[in-house]
Design a protein around this motif. Structure first.
Motif, PDB file in Angstrom:
ATOM      1  N   THR A   1     -28.630 -44.810 -38.549  1.00 23.87           N
ATOM      2  CA  THR A   1     -29.154 -46.124 -38.179  1.00 23.87           C
ATOM      3  C   THR A   1     -28.329 -46.734 -37.051  1.00 23.87           C
ATOM      4  O   THR A   1     -27.098 -46.683 -37.080  1.00 23.87           O
ATOM      5  N   LEU A   2     -29.006 -47.304 -36.073  1.00 26.65           N
ATOM      6  CA  LEU A   2     -28.380 -48.086 -35.013  1.00 26.65           C
ATOM      7  C   LEU A   2     -28.779 -49.544 -35.203  1.00 26.65           C
ATOM      8  O   LEU A   2     -29.971 -49.860 -35.249  1.00 26.65           O
ATOM      9  N   MET A   3     -27.771 -50.434 -35.324  1.00 29.36           N
ATOM     10  CA  MET A   3     -28.039 -51.840 -35.601  1.00 29.36           C
ATOM     11  C   MET A   3     -27.344 -52.724 -34.575  1.00 29.36           C
ATOM     12  O   MET A   3     -26.165 -52.526 -34.269  1.00 29.36           O
ATOM     13  N   GLU A   4     -28.076 -53.710 -34.058  1.00 28.39           N
ATOM     14  CA  GLU A   4     -27.496 -54.668 -33.126  1.00 28.39           C
ATOM     15  C   GLU A   4     -26.823 -55.799 -33.910  1.00 28.39           C
ATOM     16  O   GLU A   4     -27.345 -56.257 -34.929  1.00 28.39           O
ATOM     17  N   ILE A   5     -25.662 -56.206 -33.429  1.00 32.65           N
ATOM     18  CA  ILE A   5     -24.912 -57.296 -34.053  1.00 32.65           C
ATOM     19  C   ILE A   5     -24.782 -58.416 -33.012  1.00 32.65           C
ATOM     20  O   ILE A   5     -24.501 -58.122 -31.843  1.00 32.65           O
ATOM     21  N   PRO A   6     -24.963 -59.696 -33.344  1.00 32.92           N
ATOM     22  CA  PRO A   6     -25.040 -60.271 -34.700  1.00 32.92           C
ATOM     23  C   PRO A   6     -26.445 -60.401 -35.282  1.00 32.92           C
ATOM     24  O   PRO A   6     -26.591 -60.861 -36.408  1.00 32.92           O
ATOM     25  N   SER A   7     -27.494 -60.006 -34.551  1.00 32.25           N
ATOM     26  CA  SER A   7     -28.854 -60.230 -35.053  1.00 32.25           C
ATOM     27  C   SER A   7     -29.180 -59.353 -36.260  1.00 32.25           C
ATOM     28  O   SER A   7     -30.112 -59.650 -37.006  1.00 32.25           O
ATOM     29  N   ARG A   8     -28.429 -58.258 -36.427  1.00 29.45           N
ATOM     30  CA  ARG A   8     -28.673 -57.267 -37.484  1.00 29.45           C
ATOM     31  C   ARG A   8     -30.029 -56.570 -37.324  1.00 29.45           C
ATOM     32  O   ARG A   8     -30.579 -56.018 -38.265  1.00 29.45           O
ATOM     33  N   THR A   9     -30.548 -56.598 -36.115  1.00 29.50           N
ATOM     34  CA  THR A   9     -31.801 -55.901 -35.822  1.00 29.50           C
ATOM     35  C   THR A   9     -31.576 -54.394 -35.808  1.00 29.50           C
ATOM     36  O   THR A   9     -30.651 -53.914 -35.160  1.00 29.50           O
ATOM     37  N   ILE A  10     -32.414 -53.635 -36.511  1.00 29.90           N
ATOM     38  CA  ILE A  10     -32.329 -52.174 -36.488  1.00 29.90           C
ATOM     39  C   ILE A  10     -33.032 -51.681 -35.228  1.00 29.90           C
ATOM     40  O   ILE A  10     -34.252 -51.855 -35.072  1.00 29.90           O
ATOM     41  N   LEU A  11     -32.271 -51.096 -34.324  1.00 32.86           N
ATOM     42  CA  LEU A  11     -32.805 -50.638 -33.049  1.00 32.86           C
ATOM     43  C   LEU A  11     -33.476 -49.277 -33.163  1.00 32.86           C
ATOM     44  O   LEU A  11     -34.455 -48.999 -32.474  1.00 32.86           O
ATOM     45  N   ARG A  12     -32.908 -48.422 -34.016  1.00 35.54           N
ATOM     46  CA  ARG A  12     -33.427 -47.042 -34.131  1.00 35.54           C
ATOM     47  C   ARG A  12     -32.931 -46.438 -35.435  1.00 35.54           C
ATOM     48  O   ARG A  12     -31.807 -46.691 -35.857  1.00 35.54           O
TER      49      ARG A  12
END
Length: 216
Positions: A41-52
C-alpha cells in the motif's frame, strides 16, 4: 510533537514500512491472513489517502527499495511456487511520477544477492545467482522518469565476485563489491555507459564501501 489527527493508522499485521525520500508518502506491506491476500500500500500523509495498492499471493517476504529521488519504488517479493517446495522473486516496480502509479513486474528465478538504484538516474542493478563464489549483475532501465514504456534489461555481467552494489552519487559508475566469504574484499569498478570494467582491486576483509558525495 503530537499524534497526527489524534489517531493512529491502523494496519492489521503490517510487517514493515518506509517513507518516500521525496514526498509525504509512506509505503507498507501486510502478509496474507486467512482468505485475505498480501498487499502493498502507498498512502499519502497527512490526508491518509491510499494512492495505490498491489495485491499479491503466496508471499514469503517483501523488501522495499526507493529510488533516491523518489521516482520509483521497487518491492522485492519472495514468493512460494505452487508446490510450496521452493521460492522465486518478483520485483514489483511502482512508477511514482506517472498517472495512477502503474506497477511493472519483473521476475528473477535466481537467488538475489543485492539490489541498488542508480543515485541520479533510471537504472536498477541486481546481483543474482546460486553460486557462493560468483554472481551475475543485471542492469535494467526504467527508460525515463515519466511516461516510460516498461522496464528493460540493458545487459547482464556474468561471473563477477559480487554480493553488494554501490552506485556513484553522480550515477553511471558502480562498484561491484565482493565483501562476504570467499571474496573478502574484491572491488570492481564498472562504467555503465561504456559497458566496461575499469579496474579491479582487493581490499582484504573490507566490510563496507562509501562514495565521496562529489563522486570523485
Amino acid at each position: 510533537f503530537r499524534l497526527l489527527d489524534k489517531k493512529s493508522i491502523r494496519v492489521q499485521g503490517a510487517k514493515s514500512f518506509t517513507w518516500s525520500p521525496a514526498e509525504n508518502i509512506i509505503a507498507f506491506w501486510t502478509p496474507e491472513h486467512g482468505n485475505i491476500p498480501a498487499r502493498i500500500t502507498l498512502m499519502e500523509i497527512p490526508s491518509r489517502t491510499i494512492l495505490r495498492q498491489k495485491v499479491l499471493y503466496s508471499v514469503v517476504d517483501c523488501e522495499m527499495y526507493w529510488q533516491p529521488s523518489g521516482d520509483f519504488l521497487c518491492v522485492r517479493v519472495t514468493r512460494h511456487t505452487k508446490s510450496k517446495k521452493s521460492t522465486f522473486t518478483n520485483f514489483e516496480i511502482f512508477r511514482m511520477r506517472d498517472s495512477n502509479i502503474p506497477v511493472e513486474t519483473l521476475r528473477v528465478n535466481d537467488e538475489i544477492k543485492a539490489v541498488a538504484w542508480e543515485k541520479a538516474g533510471v537504472r536498477l542493478a541486481i546481483a543474482h545467482g546460486s553460486s557462493a563464489s560468483k554472481a551475475s549483475v543485471s542492469f535494467y532501465t526504467m527508460d525515463k522518469k515519466k511516461d516510460g514504456d516498461k522496464v528493460d534489461l540493458i545487459q547482464t555481467y556474468k561471473d563477477r565476485a559480487c554480493d553488494e552494489l554501490y552506485w556513484s552519487p553522480l550515477g553511471n559508475f558502480i562498484v561491484l563489491a565482493g565483501q562476504a566469504s570467499p571474496h573478502n574484499g574484491v572491488l570492481e569498478f564498472y562504467d555503465c555507459e561504456q559497458d566496461e570494467s575499469l579496474a579491479t582491486h582487493e581490499h582484504f576483509m573490507c566490510t563496507h564501501v562509501k562514495w565521496s558525495p562529489c563522486g570523485r
